[in-house]
Each structure stands twice: as structure tokens, then as C-alpha cells.
Design a protein around this motif. Sequence first.
Motif, mmCIF file in Angstrom:
data_model
loop_
_atom_site.group_PDB
_atom_site.id
_atom_site.type_symbol
_atom_site.label_atom_id
_atom_site.label_comp_id
_atom_site.label_asym_id
_atom_site.label_seq_id
_atom_site.Cartn_x
_atom_site.Cartn_y
_atom_site.Cartn_z
ATOM 1 N N LEU A 125 0.830 -1.205 0.000
ATOM 2 C CA LEU A 125 0.000 0.000 0.000
ATOM 3 C C LEU A 125 0.866 1.257 0.000
ATOM 4 O O LEU A 125 0.610 2.216 -0.747
ATOM 5 C CB LEU A 125 -0.914 0.002 1.228
ATOM 6 C CG LEU A 125 -2.109 -0.959 1.215
ATOM 7 C CD1 LEU A 125 -2.735 -1.042 2.602
ATOM 8 C CD2 LEU A 125 -3.146 -0.505 0.197
ATOM 9 N N THR A 126 1.898 1.262 0.834
ATOM 10 C CA THR A 126 2.799 2.408 0.902
ATOM 11 C C THR A 126 3.581 2.568 -0.393
ATOM 12 O O THR A 126 3.746 3.674 -0.911
ATOM 13 C CB THR A 126 3.774 2.257 2.080
ATOM 14 O OG1 THR A 126 3.051 1.950 3.271
ATOM 15 C CG2 THR A 126 4.578 3.525 2.300
ATOM 16 N N ASN A 127 4.048 1.438 -0.931
ATOM 17 C CA ASN A 127 4.869 1.456 -2.139
ATOM 18 C C ASN A 127 4.111 2.011 -3.336
ATOM 19 O O ASN A 127 4.602 2.894 -4.053
ATOM 20 C CB ASN A 127 5.360 0.035 -2.433
ATOM 21 C CG ASN A 127 6.352 -0.001 -3.571
ATOM 22 O OD1 ASN A 127 7.290 0.784 -3.624
ATOM 23 N ND2 ASN A 127 6.146 -0.914 -4.496
ATOM 24 N N ILE A 128 2.896 1.518 -3.564
ATOM 25 C CA ILE A 128 2.113 1.965 -4.716
ATOM 26 C C ILE A 128 1.738 3.438 -4.585
ATOM 27 O O ILE A 128 1.851 4.219 -5.537
ATOM 28 C CB ILE A 128 0.839 1.107 -4.875
ATOM 29 C CG1 ILE A 128 1.208 -0.359 -5.154
ATOM 30 C CG2 ILE A 128 -0.046 1.655 -5.987
ATOM 31 C CD1 ILE A 128 1.997 -0.580 -6.413
ATOM 32 N N SER A 129 1.314 3.846 -3.405
ATOM 33 C CA SER A 129 0.880 5.233 -3.225
ATOM 34 C C SER A 129 2.044 6.214 -3.288
ATOM 35 O O SER A 129 1.924 7.284 -3.904
ATOM 36 C CB SER A 129 0.117 5.378 -1.903
ATOM 37 O OG SER A 129 0.882 4.917 -0.805
#
Length: 329
Positions: free
Chosen positions: A116-120
Motif C-alpha cells: 500500500l505504501t509502495n504503490i501510493s
Amino acid sequence: MNLSLPRTPQGVYRLSVSTFYFLQGLVFASWACRIPDIKSALGMNDADLGSVLFAVPVGQMSAMALSGYLVGRFGSRKILMASSVFYPAVLVCLGLVSSFWELAGGLFLFGVAANLTNISVNTQGVGVERLYQCSIMARFHGLWSLAGFFGALLGAFMVDWNVSTKTHFLAIFLICMAILAVFSRFLLPRDARRSSSQSGGMFRSMDAYVLLIGLIAFGSMVSEGTMFDWSGVYFESVVQPGPGLVQTGYVAFMSTMALGRFTADRMVMRFGAVRVLRASGILIAAGLLVAVLFPVLWSATLGFLLVGLGTSSIVPLCYSMAGKSKKMI
């Protein structure tokens, strides 16, 4: 000392997004550098550790489609703010586990939060790169690696000072909350608009070009994951460098990874993306061979330095190429 934000909107967004790359790298490095301690605390052997570490990529893969959907539905800013709380909170939980299955469940959630952190954050990074109209993605990822280097050094000090993983991870959580409180207001308010052919739902089709970029990035991530998860164990069990030097390989890997990412954009502009990718693959292969064939301190450290340099530019370059591609259908 002047701590004011840059005056240009691009500069403000760039600084803010950079801090979230740093946050993400700090959280992951804090976990990675304490793997040998958690392994010992739970009495696991190498087979047990290998099995439980598999929960991280399972969580990442499970959240892949969901992350894309959530970012598309709510925007990368909101998802990044939420995941920047979720990710370090799961890290704190990892410091409290007392059994194999608790660790497996925690690592699955850790993988979900990481994705979630990586994509955002990379959606934000691509947006800022478009504002600058030049290659800066590798420097964003350089902040991730710099945080990893800092996190590894901090972890080594924590181990030397006999600080528990629980206290260590709680301190990282508080640092992350401070970053979130200060910089979240300066994230890009909205993502770049997509054409109707790119909107779709949770799943979209893609052509061979985008698929190839994904496979190249995946191969690099496998190499990175090997370094993150097994470097400390490899040095402790095989290299056996002595007390205080178990984290040498991890620190060496993170140092050249950070250095390479701060220079990768310049290399791409001078030599082209294809040549940089080819050279990176050669460095990774050479580094792994040196570290495995000559498992003593100096040669294993040299091998890890080469692997760090090789992996430094691949993932940010792939993100940048995918973000500029018009071939998603």
C-alpha cells in the motif's frame, strides 16, 4: 538554520514526497536489521525463518490489485497517509510476537502495508517527476536506500546497546508519526488524470512492453529481498565475522544502493536506460557469485557492495518507464 520549505510548488511537493520515501525505507530497514534477533528469540532454524519470511511477499502480492484500486478510487495522497500509519504500526506488532504463527501473521500484514505504501508513494513520485519533466525517480528511491542505510546503522547501535526489538520499533513508529504530521499536508493533492481507456477497475490488461518492465523490476526485487532478509543470517552463519560485524553485509549493500540511486538519473541520461539495465544485471550476478564463492568478510562485503550498486537503478527506472508509458490498455 533555515528550515523553511522550498518556495516553488514543485520543490515543496518534491521535499514532502521525499520524506515519505525515507519513512518507507526506515520502517523496512528497521525490520530487516533485527531479523537475526527475532530468529534467535523465537528459537527458529533457517528452514523456519525461510518459511515465515515468505509471508511478506505473499502479503505484498495479495495486496497488489487492492492497492491499485484504492489509489485509483481515493487518490494516492489519502492512501499514503493511511498506509504511513499502518506500516510502522505493524512493525511495532512484529516486536511483540512470541510464536512462529504470530510472526507469520504479522509479516503478512507487513507485506500488505508495504505494498500500500509502495504503490501510493510511487504514484506521488511519478506525479512530481512529471512536474519537473526530467528523470528524478532514482533520487526518490535513493532516499529510501539512505533511510535503509541509516536504519541499519541505528539497528546495529540498538543491538549493541541491548535495546529490545519492541522498544526499537516503537521509536521508529514515533519518528514516522512526526514525519506524517509535518509533511502530509504538502503531498500532491491529486494524481494525474488517466484516459478513459486507462481507468478500468481493479484489473487492467497490458501489452508486452509493460509486462517486460514488470518482470525486470520483479527480478531486481527478488535480489533486493534476498539481501534484506538473508544478509544478516548469511554473515552470522556462513561468513562468521565475529561480534559486532554481523550487519556488515547489509550496511555495505544499503550504502552502494543509496549511492547508486543518487547517481542513476545522470547515468540514464548519459548512457540510456537499456545500457544501465544491462550493466546493473551484470553487477548483481557478479556480486552474488563473489559473496557465495568466497564467504570471508572482505570478499562477501565486496560482493554485497556490487549487488547494492547493481540493484540501485533498476526498480526506480522501471517505475519511471512504466509511469511514462502510454501502452496500458
